[in-house]
Design an enzyme around this catalytic site. Sequence first.
Site, PDB file in Angstrom:
ATOM      1  N   ASP A 115     -13.172  12.965 -22.986  1.00 39.54           N
ATOM      2  CA  ASP A 115     -12.499  11.761 -22.512  1.00 39.54           C
ATOM      3  C   ASP A 115     -12.561  11.730 -20.988  1.00 39.54           C
ATOM      4  OD1 ASP A 115     -11.276   9.396 -22.990  1.00 39.54           O
ATOM      5  OD2 ASP A 115      -9.281  10.210 -23.327  1.00 39.54           O
ATOM      6  N   TYR A 220     -24.351  16.562 -21.975  1.00 46.02           N
ATOM      7  CA  TYR A 220     -24.490  16.356 -23.413  1.00 46.02           C
ATOM      8  C   TYR A 220     -25.856  15.812 -23.835  1.00 46.02           C
ATOM      9  CZ  TYR A 220     -23.100  11.544 -22.140  1.00 46.02           C
ATOM     10  OH  TYR A 220     -23.011  10.304 -21.559  1.00 46.02           O
ATOM     11  N   LYS A 308     -14.152   8.717 -34.313  1.00 46.87           N
ATOM     12  CA  LYS A 308     -12.948   8.578 -33.489  1.00 46.87           C
ATOM     13  C   LYS A 308     -11.735   9.056 -34.281  1.00 46.87           C
ATOM     14  CE  LYS A 308     -13.024   6.907 -29.947  1.00 46.87           C
ATOM     15  NZ  LYS A 308     -13.039   5.528 -29.462  1.00 46.87           N
ATOM     16  N   CYS A 402      -1.882 -27.739 -24.281  1.00 46.07           N
ATOM     17  CA  CYS A 402      -2.305 -26.594 -23.469  1.00 46.07           C
ATOM     18  C   CYS A 402      -1.228 -26.249 -22.442  1.00 46.07           C
ATOM     19  CB  CYS A 402      -3.619 -26.918 -22.764  1.00 46.07           C
ATOM     20  SG  CYS A 402      -4.153 -25.639 -21.595  1.00 46.07           S
ATOM     21  N   CYS A 405      -2.908 -27.115 -18.748  1.00 43.61           N
ATOM     22  CA  CYS A 405      -3.270 -28.458 -18.274  1.00 43.61           C
ATOM     23  C   CYS A 405      -2.556 -29.584 -19.016  1.00 43.61           C
ATOM     24  CB  CYS A 405      -4.783 -28.663 -18.362  1.00 43.61           C
ATOM     25  SG  CYS A 405      -5.412 -28.754 -20.057  1.00 43.61           S
ATOM     26  N   CYS A 425      -9.780 -27.946 -17.366  1.00 46.59           N
ATOM     27  CA  CYS A 425      -8.598 -27.089 -17.483  1.00 46.59           C
ATOM     28  C   CYS A 425      -8.694 -25.960 -16.463  1.00 46.59           C
ATOM     29  CB  CYS A 425      -8.508 -26.506 -18.893  1.00 46.59           C
ATOM     30  SG  CYS A 425      -7.154 -25.340 -19.096  1.00 46.59           S
TER      31      CYS A 425
END
Length: 664
Positions: A115, A220, A308, A402, A405, A425
């Site tokens: 990680d 790796y 995972k 929205c 807008c 928008c």
Amino acid sequence: MDVSKEQIDALTKELQDHAYRYYVLDEPVIDDAAYDKKLRELQELEAAYPEYKQEDSPTERVGGEPLDQFKKVRHEIPMMSLSNAFNAEELREFDRRVREGLGEEASYSCELKFDGLAVTLKYENGRFVQGATRGDGTTGEDITANLRTIPSIPLKLQKPVTIEVRGEAFMPKASFERLNQAREAQGEALFANPRNAAAGSLRQLDPKIAADRHLNIFIYAVASLEEDGPDTHTEALAYAAELGFHVNKETKQAASIDEVIAVCEAWEDKRSELPYEIDGVVVKVDNLEAQEQLGYTAKSPRWATAYKFPAEEVTTVLRDIELSIGRTGAVTPTAILDPVPVAGTTVQRASLHNEDLIREQDVKIGDRIVIKKAGDIIPKVVRVLTEERTGDEIDFHMPDTCPECGEELVRIEGEVALRCVNPLCPAQIREGLIHFVSRNAMNIDGLGEKVITQLFDHDLVRSVADLYRLEKESLLQLDRMGEKSTENLLQAIEVSKENPLDKLLFGLGIRFVGSKGAETLAAEFRTMERLQQAELDELTAVHDIGEKMADAVVTYFQQETVQQLIDELRSLGLNMSYAGTEAAEVDEDSAFSGKTFVLTGSMDAMSRSEAKKEIEARGGKVTSSVTSKTDVVIAGEKAGSKQRKAEELEIPVWDEEAFTSRLD
């Protein structure tokens, strides 16, 4: 020989040996105090006799002068991401696809999934010359100065080979704890996890900061080697270890998928025992020729997957639901949560995806909910704890208009998302700008979401073309934009004009055109002008371009506003062709077009990477293994097993003279 030079040479060699034993072999023979004493002695000698200092001196690990900015590095061999498997069934499905692709059983290599930050390291004649981040997989950042500070990265290899390796730079748990303790004492913000700390350290412009963070690395993969290499991935890692690289000792070979599953499940139980963080196990087909045969999808190799570990689930309270408008007008609800630690970070927001999911999960404001990070990255709501409701929870209703807008929201047939279809928008324009400058698109350093929002709020940009009209005086008015940062930003914007066509296409945000689709379109049509003129049947004839994407491309370029924008960008100096320059037509009758080549041995006239570019420029493809699909093997000096295999398979072999004569 000068006594001082003898002392410096001997002390340099001794310290290099001690560092190798400590950081790579984990077998120190002297304590830290003795090592530090010898290092100070070498520093004093080098200060007195700088002409005798070696390029790979251990004193180089302390970090050089700060940089102004990181240079971009284009990876000759892309750094692709991996597909994921989350359980034994998905691992078995991966194995089924591998066996189907090879026509036989495969053996595997199982290595820990560290990680940290993926990097690539290049060596020429055994000396470390460049290190870069993965970036978007095609283009990364040159962080050589910072990587030189990691003691486990050899500055000089045991053999004078030219090689490129891939690895994961990481921060050990102990280093992470010390770093956060020091930051807390200084009143500084703490890092959320070792991964963020490692990435942040290697992206510091001052290498001395990276040097103080005590990072490490595991190699790796061997990406390229300018000589005949090993036959398996396991052998390649063993060879890397021989050269002096830090290779993880926990890598295991598995003869079957059952053995792979056993390895993955074992590490799931004992991951906490390691002195560094892992989030899974990487499973790779071990035979390199088999890897070559399996090839790649648009995003990842077919011969590898990442198992995972199950995501951690935690409970918290949903306090509110916010709505955001994306660049395509889609309305996305986001849960606002009581802060809670999940998989190493503090989470305060989680995706609810769409109105249908809210209804399906019966989500109410005030609910106690269970969340997890999908793939340990994106927080999502797993379920509502309805049995813990008090009656004070509040129903949530999506609005009809929205929130940005005020225009009416619509649901397009066949889609689950509500959309704002107003092209003016402000939220869509702002999100489109953020997408345009993002890493996978035009990748403009210094133009993050906060700066774009400031530019938008100050009415300095209303389209992507406005970015290329920005002036120093107006930028200096923004928060946290000083003289130097403004100059760097303007320079980054100018540099982005040279980006190849595929980056621009992706940045424009054409519906259904992702980064891979943009690259396919750019490679096929070569110039923006030709793509603008392409008709639907031409587009659908291109491999990997479906009807939906083709229709979206035609519709996009038919818009008058889009045509005006392209003309503006062209007049502002943006590159409108593939690969950064006006692409030359490939001669389909050449000796290279449509053929697959393998390079082996060394050449006098050029390096193998230069030869590869020459072949690809003429329409050929270069692979690393000789198979029945190989058309020609080009053999230089000291060509080995690949030439012998070509002769066994009766594949034509060109020597250097035969190759270079065909380049004319």
